[in-house]
Design an enzyme around this catalytic site. Sequence first.
Site, short mmCIF file in Angstrom:
data_model
loop_
_atom_site.label_atom_id
_atom_site.label_comp_id
_atom_site.label_asym_id
_atom_site.label_seq_id
_atom_site.Cartn_x
_atom_site.Cartn_y
_atom_site.Cartn_z
N ARG A 178 3.67 1.42 -4.58
CA ARG A 178 3.81 2.17 -3.34
C ARG A 178 4.87 1.51 -2.44
O ARG A 178 5.65 2.22 -1.78
CB ARG A 178 2.47 2.26 -2.61
N CYS A 238 -0.48 -1.37 5.91
CA CYS A 238 -0.94 -0.85 4.60
C CYS A 238 -0.81 0.66 4.65
O CYS A 238 0.15 1.18 5.21
CB CYS A 238 -2.37 -1.30 4.32
#
Length: 279
Positions: A178, A238
């Site tokens: 990611r 995050c």
Amino acid sequence: MSVPCLLTTQWVEEHLSDENIILLDGSHHLPTTGRNAGTEYSERHIKGARFFDIDGISDQTSDLPHMLPSPSDFARKVGDLGIGDETHVIVYDTVGTTGAARVWWTFRAMGHEKVSVMDGGLPKWLSENRLVEKEIPAISPQHKTASLNKSLVRNLQDMLSNIDNDLEVVVDARSAGRFHATESEPRAGMRGGHIPGSRNVPFPDVLNEDRTFKSGPEVLAAFQAAEVDLSQPMVTTCGSGVTASTLALALYNAGKQDVAVYDGSWSEWGSRQDTPIDK
């Protein structure tokens, strides 16, 4: 009185009946898992535990997931869980590390320092054959006060400014895929990549196989391996501010306590078209 940020399952079991302790199930699951934390709590939890709804105790006016609530809203909803200003709050979750860390950070961001996480969470508790129950505890609401500790929270403007002034090192807890945009985001409409200048320490890197936290030296070594300057103030980020809190807790336990969390995280940064992105 300060309390440890991490407590063992044995310690928690031995202190379940202590008058000033309240357990919270702070479980949270990504939409892609198909799991419902509230339903799971109603089916099985540690005796006396109340459910802390990360999505419910949040800013309901924001389009972003579980952003911090106002201090007044937090105080009211947490007071309704029977928590007062002197309560020692102990949080666990059904995964072992993530939701509980977010709740730990939330309490501290709201000025409540008497908060700990049960290391290893419910998985460790169950692996040790400790008891759980379905009974929902009776709750006596308490008066609670709260005030925002701004040193622990960063917003979009803070993060944009930091790209220019580089005063804080930014560490991303998402997976390497990611971070580098080689795998898709779990939330629709997100661009891939990372905040320019940020480093990547995927949150599993600070955990043992049983989902307990690694030792302080091991945690610091994981950050050093990612070329993070540990002498600098730090901001963790995050997907939505949950596993960023896992990194913050690991660092706090390792002795580095000047760590803030970017509340909006990639849910905010990656959903906009005016934020710079590296891959």
